[in-house]
Design an enzyme around this catalytic site. Structure first.
Site, PDB file in Angstrom:
ATOM      1  N   GLN A 145       4.519  15.783 -43.979  1.00 57.04           N
ATOM      2  CA  GLN A 145       3.579  15.874 -42.861  1.00 57.04           C
ATOM      3  C   GLN A 145       4.273  15.879 -41.503  1.00 57.04           C
ATOM      4  OE1 GLN A 145       1.530  12.133 -44.068  1.00 57.04           O
ATOM      5  NE2 GLN A 145       1.404  11.720 -41.871  1.00 57.04           N
TER       6      GLN A 145
ATOM      7  N   GLY B  45      -8.190   5.284 -40.820  1.00 56.28           N
ATOM      8  CA  GLY B  45      -8.536   4.831 -39.479  1.00 56.28           C
ATOM      9  C   GLY B  45      -9.117   5.950 -38.612  1.00 56.28           C
TER      10      GLY B  45
ATOM     11  N   ARG C 264       4.307   3.705 -33.548  1.00 54.55           N
ATOM     12  CA  ARG C 264       5.200   4.304 -32.557  1.00 54.55           C
ATOM     13  C   ARG C 264       5.259   3.513 -31.253  1.00 54.55           C
ATOM     14  NH1 ARG C 264       6.120   9.822 -34.176  1.00 54.55           N
ATOM     15  NH2 ARG C 264       4.636  10.476 -35.753  1.00 54.55           N
TER      16      ARG C 264
ATOM     17  N   HIS D 155      -3.516  -1.523 -39.300  1.00 56.32           N
ATOM     18  CA  HIS D 155      -3.427  -1.414 -40.765  1.00 56.32           C
ATOM     19  C   HIS D 155      -4.077  -2.643 -41.425  1.00 56.32           C
ATOM     20  CE1 HIS D 155       0.394   0.929 -39.649  1.00 56.32           C
ATOM     21  NE2 HIS D 155      -0.329   1.824 -40.291  1.00 56.32           N
TER      22      HIS D 155
HETATM   23  P1  AMP Z   1      -0.172   5.417 -40.463  1.00 56.36           P
HETATM   24  O1  AMP Z   1       0.665   4.360 -41.093  1.00 56.36           O
HETATM   25  O2  AMP Z   1       0.048   5.578 -38.996  1.00 56.36           O
HETATM   26  O3  AMP Z   1      -0.130   6.710 -41.233  1.00 56.36           O
HETATM   27  O4  AMP Z   1      -1.664   4.907 -40.583  1.00 56.36           O
HETATM   28  C1  AMP Z   1      -2.210   4.524 -41.813  1.00 56.36           C
HETATM   29  C2  AMP Z   1      -3.700   4.376 -41.647  1.00 56.36           C
HETATM   30  O5  AMP Z   1      -3.954   3.408 -40.647  1.00 56.36           O
HETATM   31  C3  AMP Z   1      -4.362   5.683 -41.172  1.00 56.36           C
HETATM   32  O6  AMP Z   1      -5.605   5.829 -41.824  1.00 56.36           O
HETATM   33  C4  AMP Z   1      -4.528   5.457 -39.694  1.00 56.36           C
HETATM   34  O7  AMP Z   1      -5.601   6.177 -39.143  1.00 56.36           O
HETATM   35  C5  AMP Z   1      -4.801   3.965 -39.660  1.00 56.36           C
HETATM   36  N1  AMP Z   1      -4.501   3.397 -38.347  1.00 56.36           N
HETATM   37  C6  AMP Z   1      -3.355   3.560 -37.632  1.00 56.36           C
HETATM   38  N2  AMP Z   1      -3.442   2.924 -36.448  1.00 56.36           N
HETATM   39  C7  AMP Z   1      -4.682   2.339 -36.428  1.00 56.36           C
HETATM   40  C8  AMP Z   1      -5.382   1.538 -35.479  1.00 56.36           C
HETATM   41  N3  AMP Z   1      -4.845   1.206 -34.301  1.00 56.36           N
HETATM   42  N4  AMP Z   1      -6.614   1.108 -35.786  1.00 56.36           N
HETATM   43  C9  AMP Z   1      -7.179   1.447 -36.971  1.00 56.36           C
HETATM   44  N5  AMP Z   1      -6.579   2.195 -37.907  1.00 56.36           N
HETATM   45  C10 AMP Z   1      -5.342   2.637 -37.641  1.00 56.36           C
END
Ligand code: AMP
Length: 271
Positions: A57, A144, A184, A33
């Site tokens: 979701q 991401g 996770r 993030h």
């Molecule tokens: P999330 O909080 O898991 O919904 O992720 C929020 C944003 O961060 C989304 O656009 C994800 O694709 C991105 N993201 C999550 N993990 C990673 C990572 N390891 N590297 C790059 N972007 C990430």
């Protein structure tokens, strides 16, 4: 950095900014993030980071319940950044009572991989992202590549609803062993983590044999290798020519989803 739960207050604050970036997250922030936020801060004068665990979701109520929530820690991690505004709403700030996710039709892309494994997931994602984009009207929104299928869906969404925003993909950030950062990962025990770091090895193996093997042979090779990994159960492994779903992205990628113990992880690489 300042945090708000009212989007109207944020809209008032950012009105005069030359360029607004939006980074949607579900919190429990990690270096993946943070790297997106840093990238956004290079391009945009003000970056709005949303922290919201979007219930629409989650197709599995148990998964929603146990999804990690650490707003206090998240705000601490963002404290030292200038030019960031955090939007941390409650459910009632985002959805009306009994509001359902919108039903979109993104075509075939929602019938495979995460779309197939998690029915309704992408409708939920697109619903909240459409809301965030409409609230803040950013110049750029960052997602991401770790969730590559989601990135494609969002690109399709903004075309469909004709929103004037650049959707910018950001590279996957991994830990030193190659495990893609994920909120996770904190659920993994020591021995499960050992198995989880094999995921990138499976993807890299697919990349290595891609030029000399058929897709069917690659799949069966990877599934066989995966079977030998303790605790790891593959949900899907796919080699996808991305341009089949979005003409302007000419890439082939290997995608994997698996369960390690009770923790579901996804990853993908360009091959
Ligand atoms: P999330 O909080 O898991 O919904 O992720 C929020 C944003 O961060 C989304 O656009 C994800 O694709 C991105 N993201 C999550 N993990 C990673 C990572 N390891 N590297 C790059 N972007 C990430």
């Amino acid at each position: 950095m300042r945090a708000y739960s009212s989007f109207k207050e944020i809209v008032r604050l950012v009105k005069k900014a030359d360029s607004i970036g939006l980074v949607p997250t579900m919190g429990s922030l990690h270096d993946g993030h943070l790297s997106i936020i840093k990238k956004a801060l290079i391009k945009d004068e003000i970056v709005i980071v949303s922290i919201y665990v979007n219930p629409k979701q989650f197709n599995d109520p148990g998964d929603l319940k146990k999804y990690p929530r650490n707003l206090k820690d998240d705000l601490k991690k963002l404290k030292s950044f200038n030019n960031i505004i955090v939007y941390a709403p409650n459910d009632r700030d985002v959805y009306k009572e009994e509001e359902e996710a919108q039903k979109y039709n993104f075509g075939k892309i929602t019938q495979i991989m995460e779309g197939k494994s998690r029915p309704g997931h992408f409708d939920g994602v697109a619903t909240v992202v459409e809301k965030l984009l409409s609230m803040f009207n950013p110049n750029n929104a960052y997602f991401g590549e770790k969730d590559f299928q989601q990135l494609l869906i969002i690109k399709k969404l903004v075309k469909k609803i004709k929103l004037d925003v650049n959707i910018i993909g950001c590279e996957t950030i991994r830990d030193s062993a190659g495990l893609a950062m994920s909120s996770r990962n904190k659920f993994l025990s020591k021995s499960e983590r050992k198995s989880a770091i094999q995921i990138i090895k499976l993807l890299k193996r697919a990349k290595k044999i891609y030029n000399t093997s058929s897709t069917i042979d690659i799949k069966s090779d990877i599934l066989k290798k995966a079977k030998a990994i303790d605790n790891l159960k593959i949900e899907y492994f796919e080699i996808i020519n991305v341009s089949e779903f979005l003409k302007d992205i000419k890439e082939v990628r290997a995608f994997i989803a698996c369960k390690i113990g009770n923790t579901r992880l996804i990853d993908n690489i360009r091959i």
